[in-house]
Design a protein around this motif. Structure first.
Motif, PDB file in Angstrom:
ATOM      1  N   GLU A 189       0.753   3.578   2.082  1.00 14.32           N
ATOM      2  CA  GLU A 189       1.128   3.798   3.483  1.00 14.32           C
ATOM      3  C   GLU A 189       2.328   2.926   3.870  1.00 14.32           C
ATOM      4  O   GLU A 189       3.238   3.389   4.547  1.00 14.32           O
ATOM      5  CB  GLU A 189      -0.052   3.494   4.401  1.00 14.32           C
ATOM      6  CG  GLU A 189       0.274   3.725   5.867  1.00 14.32           C
ATOM      7  CD  GLU A 189      -0.858   3.317   6.786  1.00 14.32           C
ATOM      8  OE1 GLU A 189      -1.327   2.162   6.689  1.00 14.32           O
ATOM      9  OE2 GLU A 189      -1.260   4.165   7.600  1.00 14.32           O
ATOM     10  N   GLN A 190       2.331   1.657   3.437  1.00 11.68           N
ATOM     11  CA  GLN A 190       3.459   0.773   3.739  1.00 11.68           C
ATOM     12  C   GLN A 190       4.732   1.297   3.087  1.00 11.68           C
ATOM     13  O   GLN A 190       5.802   1.320   3.707  1.00 11.68           O
ATOM     14  CB  GLN A 190       3.162  -0.656   3.272  1.00 11.68           C
ATOM     15  CG  GLN A 190       2.125  -1.351   4.121  1.00 11.68           C
ATOM     16  CD  GLN A 190       1.602  -2.620   3.486  1.00 11.68           C
ATOM     17  OE1 GLN A 190       1.590  -2.774   2.256  1.00 11.68           O
ATOM     18  NE2 GLN A 190       1.157  -3.550   4.310  1.00 11.68           N
TER      19      GLN A 190
ATOM     20  N   THR B 267       0.848  -1.187   0.000  1.00 11.26           N
ATOM     21  CA  THR B 267       0.000   0.000   0.000  1.00 11.26           C
ATOM     22  C   THR B 267       0.889   1.244   0.000  1.00 11.26           C
ATOM     23  O   THR B 267       2.058   1.185   0.409  1.00 11.26           O
ATOM     24  CB  THR B 267      -0.902   0.029   1.244  1.00 11.26           C
ATOM     25  OG1 THR B 267      -0.070   0.186   2.415  1.00 11.26           O
ATOM     26  CG2 THR B 267      -1.754  -1.227   1.350  1.00 11.26           C
TER      27      THR B 267
END
Length: 150
Positions: free
Chosen positions: A140-141, A138
């Motif tokens: 975010e990751q 993602t």
């Protein structure tokens, strides 16, 4: 000079990790890499009770039903790591980041001389537990690991 993108953790060497020559056994090196990875990036979700917070919450902060799996290990033994009754410093950082996988790199050093003993990497992917399919990282990751990407 230390690289700010590398996380340094101290990994204990256990008496039972020694081989007949007084070196840390190659199988135990893999355990030390795992301990360094968990200390730096957290345990897999749902693994035991909470403990010390990782330096970067990555593996323990994935959606339910997501597994963080090692796809491959590469280990280069530069020199023997002698057993010492003190923890070994292990530097950990992120290497290549792809759409659905990434590499974690390690440098294991002698705790007294600081000589490089092991250079290694683990290729990891997040996998959907129900389907067995690899999941894309993602945004975010990717953002969480970006400061530690070399």
């Amino acid at each position: 000079m230390a690289d700010a993108r590398r996380i340094e953790v101290l990994v204990p060497m256990r008496w039972g990790d020694m081989d007949a020559y007084g070196h840390i056994n190659n199988v135990q090196i893999v355990r030390m890499l795992e301990e360094a990875r968990i200390a730096a990036f957290g345990p897999p979700r749902g693994a035991g009770l909470p403990g010390i917070e990782p330096q970067v919450s990555l593996f323990n902060d994935v959606p339910e039903g997501t597994m963080a799996l090692v796809v491959d290990h590469k280990i280069r033994y530069v020199r023997t790591l002698e057993y010492r009754n003190i923890p070994a410093p292990v530097q950990v950082w992120i290497g290549a980041v792809k759409g659905a996988s990434f590499d974690i790199h390690y440098l294991v050093q002698d705790p007294v001389t600081r000589e490089d003993c092991v250079r290694a990497s683990s290729h990891l992917a997040f996998v959907d537990e129900a389907t067995g399919r690899v999941l894309r990282l993602t945004p975010e990751q990717k953002q969480r690991i970006a400061p530690f990407t070399v």
